[in-house]
Enzyme design. Structure first.
Site, PDB file in Angstrom:
ATOM      1  N   CYS A  40      -0.284  -3.817   4.020  1.00 35.07           N
ATOM      2  CA  CYS A  40      -1.246  -4.917   4.026  1.00 35.07           C
ATOM      3  C   CYS A  40      -1.295  -5.608   2.669  1.00 35.07           C
ATOM      4  O   CYS A  40      -1.055  -4.986   1.622  1.00 35.07           O
ATOM      5  CB  CYS A  40      -2.617  -4.357   4.385  1.00 35.07           C
ATOM      6  SG  CYS A  40      -3.933  -5.582   4.497  1.00 35.07           S
ATOM      7  N   SER A  42      -3.834  -6.410   1.113  1.00 34.53           N
ATOM      8  CA  SER A  42      -4.929  -5.887   0.294  1.00 34.53           C
ATOM      9  C   SER A  42      -4.442  -4.896  -0.754  1.00 34.53           C
ATOM     10  O   SER A  42      -5.026  -4.777  -1.833  1.00 34.53           O
ATOM     11  CB  SER A  42      -5.998  -5.227   1.175  1.00 34.53           C
ATOM     12  OG  SER A  42      -6.611  -6.191   2.004  1.00 34.53           O
ATOM     13  N   HIS A  45      -3.475  -6.610  -3.773  1.00 31.97           N
ATOM     14  CA  HIS A  45      -4.624  -6.964  -4.616  1.00 31.97           C
ATOM     15  C   HIS A  45      -4.922  -5.874  -5.645  1.00 31.97           C
ATOM     16  O   HIS A  45      -5.513  -6.150  -6.688  1.00 31.97           O
ATOM     17  CB  HIS A  45      -5.868  -7.217  -3.755  1.00 31.97           C
ATOM     18  CG  HIS A  45      -5.781  -8.458  -2.910  1.00 31.97           C
ATOM     19  ND1 HIS A  45      -5.516  -9.701  -3.425  1.00 31.97           N
ATOM     20  CD2 HIS A  45      -5.938  -8.637  -1.576  1.00 31.97           C
ATOM     21  CE1 HIS A  45      -5.512 -10.595  -2.446  1.00 31.97           C
ATOM     22  NE2 HIS A  45      -5.763  -9.959  -1.318  1.00 31.97           N
ATOM     23  N   HIS A  61      -3.928   1.765   3.312  1.00 34.68           N
ATOM     24  CA  HIS A  61      -5.198   1.956   4.015  1.00 34.68           C
ATOM     25  C   HIS A  61      -5.050   1.647   5.501  1.00 34.68           C
ATOM     26  O   HIS A  61      -6.043   1.491   6.208  1.00 34.68           O
ATOM     27  CB  HIS A  61      -6.283   1.048   3.406  1.00 34.68           C
ATOM     28  CG  HIS A  61      -5.976  -0.410   3.528  1.00 34.68           C
ATOM     29  ND1 HIS A  61      -5.044  -1.039   2.741  1.00 34.68           N
ATOM     30  CD2 HIS A  61      -6.460  -1.359   4.363  1.00 34.68           C
ATOM     31  CE1 HIS A  61      -4.971  -2.317   3.081  1.00 34.68           C
ATOM     32  NE2 HIS A  61      -5.814  -2.533   4.068  1.00 34.68           N
ATOM     33  N   CYS A 168      -6.463  -1.712  10.162  1.00 38.27           N
ATOM     34  CA  CYS A 168      -6.948  -2.826   9.344  1.00 38.27           C
ATOM     35  C   CYS A 168      -6.629  -4.161   9.995  1.00 38.27           C
ATOM     36  O   CYS A 168      -7.476  -4.810  10.569  1.00 38.27           O
ATOM     37  CB  CYS A 168      -6.353  -2.758   7.933  1.00 38.27           C
ATOM     38  SG  CYS A 168      -6.793  -4.177   6.894  1.00 38.27           S
TER      39      CYS A 168
END
Length: 370
Positions: A40, A42, A45, A61, A168
């Site tokens: 992902c 994320s 990030h 995650h 997710c």
């Protein structure tokens, strides 16, 4: 035991795949042998520092696997159970959980610390240091120890390399359209950014009965793929979409605009509102840098046209009910999980996968573990 994981030691550095020491699960915890992990944005990030979580940290995650061991007090999970991880744990007891908003469970307050929920310590260690876990999970690993609050049990026949996506991106995108946007039959929906979340926002809008779904993304291959997920129109940018969307809607514009870009930008929110109809809604799902504190918005437009801007975490959904629901839709051929996976990687290929993501090559990369 010893296992292998991808660790981020410092921001703006590659993931380091190395051996780690993994403790036995403590009370309320389980050890899981992971089968697959989605890649992902994320987690990117973390690399850029847009999500200022504590380092060092094991990434990932969006994972699924099989339980190998259970800690004291775990009564509803057993060795051999297949599970998907929810990237927000749900206790089932806090105000948010008990009112049907598991995406806002109070346990989410400790996500950035990355340590075990029960006692704030670590079960993962490398180079003499304790390791944190992305969203308390750390799915960029062959094995992990997590709290039972992060586990959703699924049927054994569901392919784990597809089920991992439900942890997710699928729930987040689908829920952004169905729950946060409240898409209704006949609505016109614009989805800005066709990655792992945007593709599922398109699928959610289609299932909710939208009559037009505009997929907006600068990458041509993603726009083409969006049509397979249910988009009816495409554009390379919000500016490019403005005139044709206006014509196709007879001037009313989009009832719902769902922001699912890789990195949110506050200065483009004014464009999203310009695409939005009177009494329409902009859903901000994409992650913005933590340091970004401003947005470019016409507040007069917001007031005079009664437009709405809402945030959405985990699709504003309830993982314990939505993941089984979406598995059912997958079984019935109404939700495409297979088409989301653009390319597969090994754990050692984690940096290759993120290079491909940055280059716009993937809807979703998946790491599969032997």
């Amino acid at each position: 035991m010893q296992t292998k994981a991808a660790i981020l030691w410092e921001t703006d550095t590659p993931w380091s795949v190395e051996d780690i020491e993994l403790d036995d699960p403590g009370p309320g915890e389980v050890r899981v042998k992971l089968a697959a992990s989605g890649m992902c944005h994320s987690d990117e990030h973390l690399v850029t520092g847009d999500l200022p979580f504590e380092l060092p940290i094991i990434g990932g995650h969006e994972g699924a696997g099989v339980i190998e061991a259970v800690g004291e007090g775990v009564s509803w999970l057993a060795v051999g159970d297949h599970v998907v991880f929810g990237f927000i744990p749900s206790c089932g007891r806090c105000h948010s959980c008990s009112t049907g908003h598991q995406s806002l469970c109070d346990l989410g307050a400790v996500l950035g610390l990355g340590k075990q929920i029960t006692d704030g310590t670590s079960r993962h260690h490398a180079q003499g240091k304790d390791l944190g876990l992305m969203c308390l999970l750390g799915t960029f690993a062959h094995h992990t120890v997590v709290n039972e609050a992060s586990c959703i049990k699924i049927d054994d026949d569901v392919p784990l390399d597809k089920a991992c996506l439900l942890g997710c991106g699928v729930v987040t995108g689908w829920g952004s359209a169905v729950y946060a946007a409240e898409t209704k039959p006949g609505d016109i929906v614009a989805v800005v950014g066709v990655g792992g979340i945007g593709a599922n926002a398109i699928q959610g809008a289609k299932l909710a009965g939208a009559k037009q779904i505009w997929a907006i993304d600068p990458v041509e291959s993603k726009r083409e793929k969006a049509m397979e997920f249910g988009a009816t129109h495409t554009a390379a940018s919000m500016a490019e979409a403005m005139e044709p969307l206006g014509q196709a809607s007879w001037g009313t514009m989009a009832n719902k605009v769902i922001m699912t870009m890789g990195v949110g930008q506050g200065d483009v929110l004014i464009e999203a509102l310009a695409l939005t109809a009177k009494r329409g809604r902009v859903v901000v799902t994409n992650i913005h840098p933590a340091a970004e504190m401003s947005a470019n918005v016409s507040l007069l437009d917001l007031t005079l046209m009664e437009k709405q801007v809402v945030g959405s975490l985990f699709g504003s959904g309830n993982a314990r009910s939505d993941i089984p629901k979406l598995i059912g839709l997958y079984r019935d051929g109404q939700l495409d999980l297979d088409g989301l996976v653009t390319q597969e990687y090994t754990l050692d290929g984690v940096n290759d996968g993120y290079d491909d993501m940055r280059a716009g090559k993937n809807i979703r990369g998946v790491m599969k573990y032997a």
